[in-house]
Design a protein around this motif. Structure first.
Motif, PDB file in Angstrom:
ATOM      1  N   ASP A  35       0.834  -1.199   0.000  1.00 45.74           N
ATOM      2  CA  ASP A  35       0.000   0.000   0.000  1.00 45.74           C
ATOM      3  C   ASP A  35       0.875   1.257   0.000  1.00 45.74           C
ATOM      4  N   CYS A  36       0.267   2.405  -0.240  1.00 48.57           N
ATOM      5  CA  CYS A  36       1.035   3.654  -0.334  1.00 48.57           C
ATOM      6  C   CYS A  36       1.521   4.145   1.023  1.00 48.57           C
ATOM      7  N   ASP A  37       0.824   3.809   2.107  1.00 52.55           N
ATOM      8  CA  ASP A  37       1.332   4.177   3.432  1.00 52.55           C
ATOM      9  C   ASP A  37       2.711   3.553   3.642  1.00 52.55           C
ATOM     10  N   THR A  38       2.840   2.278   3.322  1.00 54.33           N
ATOM     11  CA  THR A  38       4.110   1.567   3.486  1.00 54.33           C
ATOM     12  C   THR A  38       5.157   2.087   2.518  1.00 54.33           C
ATOM     13  N   THR A  39       4.778   2.268   1.262  1.00 53.00           N
ATOM     14  CA  THR A  39       5.712   2.754   0.242  1.00 53.00           C
ATOM     15  C   THR A  39       6.307   4.095   0.638  1.00 53.00           C
ATOM     16  N   LYS A  49      -3.385  11.572   0.479  1.00 52.47           N
ATOM     17  CA  LYS A  49      -4.435  11.210  -0.478  1.00 52.47           C
ATOM     18  C   LYS A  49      -4.939  12.395  -1.290  1.00 52.47           C
ATOM     19  N   ARG A  50      -4.694  13.614  -0.829  1.00 50.87           N
ATOM     20  CA  ARG A  50      -5.130  14.795  -1.590  1.00 50.87           C
ATOM     21  C   ARG A  50      -4.449  14.892  -2.939  1.00 50.87           C
ATOM     22  N   TRP A  51      -3.312  14.222  -3.106  1.00 50.44           N
ATOM     23  CA  TRP A  51      -2.542  14.356  -4.337  1.00 50.44           C
ATOM     24  C   TRP A  51      -2.694  13.169  -5.281  1.00 50.44           C
ATOM     25  N   PHE A  52      -3.587  12.224  -4.991  1.00 45.90           N
ATOM     26  CA  PHE A  52      -3.802  11.120  -5.920  1.00 45.90           C
ATOM     27  C   PHE A  52      -4.256  11.621  -7.294  1.00 45.90           C
ATOM     28  N   THR A 101      -7.279   5.601  -1.881  1.00 47.84           N
ATOM     29  CA  THR A 101      -6.870   5.706  -0.489  1.00 47.84           C
ATOM     30  C   THR A 101      -5.434   5.233  -0.327  1.00 47.84           C
ATOM     31  N   CYS A 102      -4.775   5.728   0.682  1.00 47.20           N
ATOM     32  CA  CYS A 102      -3.368   5.378   0.922  1.00 47.20           C
ATOM     33  C   CYS A 102      -3.195   3.943   1.403  1.00 47.20           C
ATOM     34  N   GLY A 103      -4.159   3.420   2.129  1.00 46.79           N
ATOM     35  CA  GLY A 103      -4.014   2.099   2.729  1.00 46.79           C
ATOM     36  C   GLY A 103      -4.468   0.935   1.861  1.00 46.79           C
ATOM     37  N   ALA A 104      -5.041   1.225   0.693  1.00 48.94           N
ATOM     38  CA  ALA A 104      -5.541   0.147  -0.169  1.00 48.94           C
ATOM     39  C   ALA A 104      -4.396  -0.538  -0.901  1.00 48.94           C
ATOM     40  N   PRO A 114       1.479   9.188  -4.045  1.00 55.32           N
ATOM     41  CA  PRO A 114       1.825  10.593  -3.821  1.00 55.32           C
ATOM     42  C   PRO A 114       2.400  10.768  -2.410  1.00 55.32           C
ATOM     43  N   CYS A 115       3.719  10.846  -2.335  1.00 50.84           N
ATOM     44  CA  CYS A 115       4.382  10.971  -1.024  1.00 50.84           C
ATOM     45  C   CYS A 115       4.822  12.404  -0.801  1.00 50.84           C
ATOM     46  N   VAL A 116       4.651  12.869   0.425  1.00 50.65           N
ATOM     47  CA  VAL A 116       5.083  14.230   0.800  1.00 50.65           C
ATOM     48  C   VAL A 116       5.957  14.175   2.028  1.00 50.65           C
TER      49      VAL A 116
END
Length: 116
Positions: A35-39, A49-52, A101-104, A114-116
């Protein structure tokens, strides 16, 4: 009165700043099934998630993955590259009109985050 509708992610007619990515956005590709949280966390950043909407396009996916084609699909884990080539959509990049979503995550795909 004139009404102008545009996709602010890609339109050169967007008002100044509307079509731009924020300076702190790092487009990061994830490992298969991640998922994107981990990445994002692995690079010392956080998924926002605002930047997806800024990474949910075929151009950015193709710049990061070897997309054979690009197609629309629905799911909270998109935008993705179907990295499991045994999957029926293997090798295809997917974008969506749904809210990401970030966790999917999906076991057969690699996400663009989208990482910040």
């Amino acid at each position: 009165a004139t009404l102008l509708l545009f996709d602010k992610r890609q339109c050169p007619l967007a008002p100044d700043g509307e079509g731009e990515r924020p300076g702190e956005l790092f487009i990061t590709k994830g490992a298969q099934g991640e998922d994107c949280d981990t990445t994002c966390r692995q690079s010392g950043r956080k998924c926002d998630k605002r930047w997806f909407d800024r990474v949910n396009n075929c151009k950015d996916l193709s710049a990061n993955f070897p997309c054979q084609s690009c197609s629309y699909e629905v799911g909270p884990d998109i935008p993705v590259y179907v990295s499991d080539l045994r999957h029926p959509n293997g090798g295809v990049c997917l974008i969506t009109d749904a809210i990401s979503t970030c966790g999917a995550r999906h076991h057969a795909t690699s996400r663009l985050c989208p990482c910040v």
